[in-house]
Design an enzyme around this catalytic site. Structure first.
Site, PDB file in Angstrom:
ATOM      1  N   ARG A  23       0.813  -1.222   0.000  1.00 18.77           N
ATOM      2  CA  ARG A  23       0.000   0.000   0.000  1.00 18.77           C
ATOM      3  C   ARG A  23       0.844   1.268   0.000  1.00 18.77           C
ATOM      4  O   ARG A  23       0.404   2.333  -0.409  1.00 18.77           O
ATOM      5  CB  ARG A  23      -0.909   0.028   1.231  1.00 18.77           C
ATOM      6  CG  ARG A  23      -1.877  -1.129   1.334  1.00 18.77           C
ATOM      7  CD  ARG A  23      -2.539  -1.103   2.702  1.00 18.77           C
ATOM      8  NE  ARG A  23      -1.545  -1.202   3.772  1.00 18.77           N
ATOM      9  CZ  ARG A  23      -1.736  -0.811   5.036  1.00 18.77           C
ATOM     10  NH1 ARG A  23      -2.895  -0.278   5.388  1.00 18.77           N
ATOM     11  NH2 ARG A  23      -0.787  -0.949   5.936  1.00 18.77           N
ATOM     12  N   HIS A  62      21.192  30.822   7.296  1.00 17.22           N
ATOM     13  CA  HIS A  62      20.273  31.624   8.088  1.00 17.22           C
ATOM     14  C   HIS A  62      20.388  31.283   9.578  1.00 17.22           C
ATOM     15  O   HIS A  62      20.669  30.140   9.946  1.00 17.22           O
ATOM     16  CB  HIS A  62      18.840  31.383   7.623  1.00 17.22           C
ATOM     17  CG  HIS A  62      18.614  31.740   6.185  1.00 17.22           C
ATOM     18  ND1 HIS A  62      17.633  31.159   5.418  1.00 17.22           N
ATOM     19  CD2 HIS A  62      19.260  32.616   5.364  1.00 17.22           C
ATOM     20  CE1 HIS A  62      17.667  31.672   4.199  1.00 17.22           C
ATOM     21  NE2 HIS A  62      18.649  32.550   4.139  1.00 17.22           N
ATOM     22  N   LYS A  72      15.391  24.210  14.873  1.00 15.60           N
ATOM     23  CA  LYS A  72      14.700  23.670  13.702  1.00 15.60           C
ATOM     24  C   LYS A  72      14.841  22.158  13.641  1.00 15.60           C
ATOM     25  O   LYS A  72      15.900  21.613  13.943  1.00 15.60           O
ATOM     26  CB  LYS A  72      15.276  24.271  12.417  1.00 15.60           C
ATOM     27  CG  LYS A  72      15.091  25.767  12.273  1.00 15.60           C
ATOM     28  CD  LYS A  72      15.761  26.288  11.008  1.00 15.60           C
ATOM     29  CE  LYS A  72      15.594  27.790  10.873  1.00 15.60           C
ATOM     30  NZ  LYS A  72      16.312  28.322   9.676  1.00 15.60           N
ATOM     31  N   HIS A 119      21.916  27.575   9.338  1.00 19.98           N
ATOM     32  CA  HIS A 119      21.330  26.511   8.531  1.00 19.98           C
ATOM     33  C   HIS A 119      21.259  26.918   7.068  1.00 19.98           C
ATOM     34  O   HIS A 119      20.942  28.065   6.743  1.00 19.98           O
ATOM     35  CB  HIS A 119      19.918  26.182   9.024  1.00 19.98           C
ATOM     36  CG  HIS A 119      19.221  25.156   8.192  1.00 19.98           C
ATOM     37  ND1 HIS A 119      18.135  25.440   7.394  1.00 19.98           N
ATOM     38  CD2 HIS A 119      19.479  23.827   8.021  1.00 19.98           C
ATOM     39  CE1 HIS A 119      17.742  24.345   6.786  1.00 19.98           C
ATOM     40  NE2 HIS A 119      18.538  23.347   7.136  1.00 19.98           N
ATOM     41  N   TYR A 132       9.874  22.128   7.866  1.00 21.52           N
ATOM     42  CA  TYR A 132      10.592  22.577   9.051  1.00 21.52           C
ATOM     43  C   TYR A 132       9.625  22.679  10.226  1.00 21.52           C
ATOM     44  O   TYR A 132       8.562  23.288  10.090  1.00 21.52           O
ATOM     45  CB  TYR A 132      11.153  23.985   8.902  1.00 21.52           C
ATOM     46  CG  TYR A 132      11.950  24.332   7.682  1.00 21.52           C
ATOM     47  CD1 TYR A 132      13.286  24.671   7.802  1.00 21.52           C
ATOM     48  CD2 TYR A 132      11.375  24.397   6.420  1.00 21.52           C
ATOM     49  CE1 TYR A 132      14.026  25.060   6.703  1.00 21.52           C
ATOM     50  CE2 TYR A 132      12.103  24.770   5.308  1.00 21.52           C
ATOM     51  CZ  TYR A 132      13.437  25.105   5.458  1.00 21.52           C
ATOM     52  OH  TYR A 132      14.157  25.494   4.365  1.00 21.52           O
ATOM     53  N   ASP A 168      20.267  36.583   0.241  1.00 26.22           N
ATOM     54  CA  ASP A 168      21.463  35.792   0.514  1.00 26.22           C
ATOM     55  C   ASP A 168      22.660  36.307  -0.292  1.00 26.22           C
ATOM     56  O   ASP A 168      23.802  36.267   0.177  1.00 26.22           O
ATOM     57  CB  ASP A 168      21.205  34.319   0.209  1.00 26.22           C
ATOM     58  CG  ASP A 168      20.234  33.683   1.196  1.00 26.22           C
ATOM     59  OD1 ASP A 168      20.022  34.255   2.275  1.00 26.22           O
ATOM     60  OD2 ASP A 168      19.682  32.616   0.875  1.00 26.22           O
TER      61      ASP A 168
END
Length: 203
Positions: A23, A62, A72, A119, A132, A168
């Site tokens: 399944r 970040h 996180k 991160h 997240y 960034d």
């Protein structure tokens, strides 16, 4: 659920046990009991985010001000990414070091980053989708970024031409962020984490 502490203090890789049959499959991608057994404190869920990225997109590095910071728990629910944890805590024995973990929809690993770590990730596939769990909500005034292509960090992104956001692309280097006083302090981060452990007094 198997856990492995990464070389950067506080960061953990988690590999769930998958149960499959004709399944499909079932797995537990977060379990509070396992989390608390590894970290010694509960995970407070304040916000859940999802990002979808094209192949070659690099997001990060970040991080958020500590306190309160933003812990996180990250997993890839579609496609594959190289997820990168960066130690940006001033005074840490591993300051400036990074570690990479492949997250994909095959092994379905997750990575936990405590408050104070940076991160980032690079999408290895089109429509790479990350989910997240975040310990605090979005606070633009307290969130920052370090340039992911900073030569001092020398992160080995698995793409010849990284695709960056304007934010960034304009981010400071690690040295510039440190000089500006933006980076978290190692001892402050440790004290904040200790204060969240029920069997230890706040600092």
């Amino acid at each position: 659920m198997k856990t492995r502490e990464l070389g950067i203090e506080g960061a953990v890789e988690v590999t769930p046990q998958q149960h499959g049959d004709p399944r499909g499959l079932f797995l537990e991608w977060f379990k509070a009991e396992t989390f608390e057994g590894v970290t010694g404190h509960p995970f407070t869920l304040a916000q859940a985010n999802m990002s979808v990225s094209a192949r070659g997109v690099v997001r990060g590095v970040h991080f958020a001000d500590v306190p309160p910071g933003q812990a996180k728990w990250v997993t890839c629910v579609r496609g594959a990414v190289v997820d990168v944890v960066v130690d940006i805590r001033v005074g840490s024995p591993t300051f400036g070091q990074w570690e990479a973990v492949r997250l994909d929809d095959v092994d379905r690993r997750a990575v936990y980053l405590p408050e104070g770590l940076g991160h980032g990730f690079c999408a290895l596939t089109d429509d790479a989708t990350l989910a997240y769990l975040c310990s605090t909500g979005y606070n633009p005034a307290g969130e920052h970024t370090v340039h992911p292509l900073d030569p001092e960090l020398a992160i080995e992104w698995p793409t010849a031409v990284p695709i960056l956001s304007a934010r960034d692309e304009a981010a400071p280097s690690l040295a510039e962020a440190k000089a500006a006083g933006l980076l978290p302090d190692y001892e402050t981060c440790r004290a904040y984490l200790r204060s969240r452990k029920p069997d230890e007094p706040g600092v």
